[in-house]
Design a protein around this motif. Structure first.
Motif, PDB file in Angstrom:
ATOM      1  N   PHE A  81       0.820  -1.212   0.000  1.00 33.72           N
ATOM      2  CA  PHE A  81       0.000   0.000   0.000  1.00 33.72           C
ATOM      3  C   PHE A  81       0.856   1.265   0.000  1.00 33.72           C
ATOM      4  N   LEU A  82       2.033   1.218   0.622  1.00 32.62           N
ATOM      5  CA  LEU A  82       2.962   2.352   0.535  1.00 32.62           C
ATOM      6  C   LEU A  82       3.383   2.543  -0.917  1.00 32.62           C
ATOM      7  N   PHE A  83       3.785   1.453  -1.560  1.00 31.65           N
ATOM      8  CA  PHE A  83       4.219   1.486  -2.957  1.00 31.65           C
ATOM      9  C   PHE A  83       3.106   1.996  -3.871  1.00 31.65           C
ATOM     10  N   LEU A  84       1.887   1.473  -3.698  1.00 35.41           N
ATOM     11  CA  LEU A  84       0.759   1.858  -4.551  1.00 35.41           C
ATOM     12  C   LEU A  84       0.385   3.323  -4.346  1.00 35.41           C
ATOM     13  N   TYR A  85       0.464   3.803  -3.103  1.00 33.90           N
ATOM     14  CA  TYR A  85       0.127   5.198  -2.829  1.00 33.90           C
ATOM     15  C   TYR A  85       1.119   6.134  -3.514  1.00 33.90           C
ATOM     16  N   LEU A  86       2.402   5.900  -3.323  1.00 29.89           N
ATOM     17  CA  LEU A  86       3.419   6.768  -3.930  1.00 29.89           C
ATOM     18  C   LEU A  86       3.366   6.699  -5.453  1.00 29.89           C
ATOM     19  N   TYR A 139       9.419  -3.654  -0.559  1.00 28.10           N
ATOM     20  CA  TYR A 139       8.516  -2.615  -1.051  1.00 28.10           C
ATOM     21  C   TYR A 139       8.982  -1.218  -0.637  1.00 28.10           C
ATOM     22  N   ILE A 140       9.614  -1.104   0.512  1.00 29.28           N
ATOM     23  CA  ILE A 140      10.187   0.187   0.915  1.00 29.28           C
ATOM     24  C   ILE A 140      11.270   0.589  -0.085  1.00 29.28           C
ATOM     25  N   VAL A 174       6.929   5.198   7.504  1.00 30.65           N
ATOM     26  CA  VAL A 174       6.772   3.744   7.340  1.00 30.65           C
ATOM     27  C   VAL A 174       8.128   3.043   7.468  1.00 30.65           C
ATOM     28  N   ALA A 175       9.170   3.653   6.895  1.00 33.38           N
ATOM     29  CA  ALA A 175      10.513   3.071   6.975  1.00 33.38           C
ATOM     30  C   ALA A 175      11.001   3.022   8.425  1.00 33.38           C
TER      31      ALA A 175
END
Length: 343
Positions: A81-86, A139-140, A174-175
């Motif tokens: 979700f972090l990846f998809l948001y960015l 994913y980060i 998140v990181a």
């Protein structure tokens, strides 16, 4: 529970509670709803579930094992979700979320079914949790790609936009939470929960102190340095974009706003603003229209053209997205259009 523990519980639990509220806000009440807000909402939701598990497990080690399993399993969706948001924010188009979310959900569900935490705590502690954190880290690392324009601004000592600060806050938050949990054995297990609370309040401050006169904060556009758009620049962008369209580069399914901007040798923010304000549409819709026009020409000139492969040939990544776009723009299905054009 002694007073110091009460304060610790209060602040760590408060962050999780507010995380749920913010998740609900972005999902339901955010202005100018777009898919980017939903990815952000889901990111906050899975983070909050993980934090709730941490808080209650820290203060109640005899917590139900199924609750622990749910909390740990939620981590498998934080990275995606972090990846998809960015990705959705920076490319200004909806990414294919299914290939990132569904496999993760399926795998963790199967593992949870055959190796429930209550019966396989050692396997979870030694292998499954480490695998989940490794996937989160991957994913980060992948998400860092979408911060490159911001990093370049920092290197060039350019002024960052508020949206740049926002995206950096989300990513670094998140990181940092990942770091807190990954090294919990060397620090304290509750550090992740406290980190989430602290980071969440920094984000809330950004929300509160943004200027009300600005356009929607979460879709802030980078404006030209001058308030009035330079006509010469507009003409130049228009001419370059026309050449790009004539070359039919949009037939490449991987053709994105960033790719077009690189070809035009301008920033993607500038190209996005030109398309939005001058052409009155989003870049993704503009490209869809050109792809549909190409499909219409093929249907009109090639009588034996196979409709099944038409979408792929015109730059769409799937048949369903092609059929949906074609029907929306023309009011007809490809087969209906082909039939009417042959009359």
């Amino acid at each position: 529970m002694i007073e110091s523990n009460q304060l610790l519980f209060f602040f760590s639990a408060l962050g999780a509670f507010n995380g749920f509220l913010l998740s609900l806000y972005f999902a339901i009440n955010a202005k100018n709803k777009k898919f980017t807000n939903y990815f952000l909402s889901l990111l906050l939701l899975v983070l909050s579930i993980r934090i709730v598990k941490s808080v209650f497990f820290y203060f109640n080690p005899h917590l139900s094992n199924i609750f622990i399993q749910i909390g740990l399993s939620a981590c498998v969706l934080i990275g995606p979700f972090l990846f998809l948001y960015l990705k959705s924010v920076m490319e200004n188009e909806k990414p294919n979320w299914k290939i990132h979310v569904i496999p993760s959900l399926v795998v963790i569900t199967i593992i949870g079914y055959f190796y429930p935490y209550v019966e396989h705590r050692e396997i979870w502690s030694r292998w499954i949790v480490n695998a989940i954190y490794f996937q989160w880290f991957i994913y980060i690392a992948l998400s860092l790609k979408y911060l490159r324009p911001i990093i370049l601004k920092l290197k060039r000592k350019e002024r960052l936009q508020k949206m740049d600060f926002w995206l950096l806050s989300i990513y670094l938050g998140v990181a940092f939470i990942w770091l807190a949990y990954s090294f919990a054995l060397y620090t304290s297990y509750i550090v992740g929960a406290l980190s989430f609370t602290f980071i969440l309040y920094l984000i809330v401050l950004l929300l509160i102190f943004r200027k009300s006169s600005e356009s929607t904060f979460f879709h802030e556009k980078e404006k030209y340095k001058n308030k009035e758009i330079d006509k010469k620049m507009l003409d130049e962008i228009g001419q370059k974009l026309s050449i790009l369209i004539e070359k039919e580069m949009f037939l490449n399914s991987n053709f994105t706003l960033e790719g077009a901007a690189n070809e035009l040798k301008i920033t993607k923010h500038l190209l996005s603003q030109y398309v939005n304000e001058i052409l009155g549409k989003s870049f993704s819709n503009l490209i869809k229209e050109y792809r549909i026009e190409k499909a219409k020409k093929l249907l009109e000139t090639e009588k034996n053209y196979k409709i099944e492969s038409l979408g792929y040939d015109c730059g769409f990544s799937s048949k369903s997205s092609f059929f949906t776009a074609f029907k929306k723009i023309t009011g007809l299905t490809p087969a209906e259009y082909q039939k009417s054009s042959l009359k």
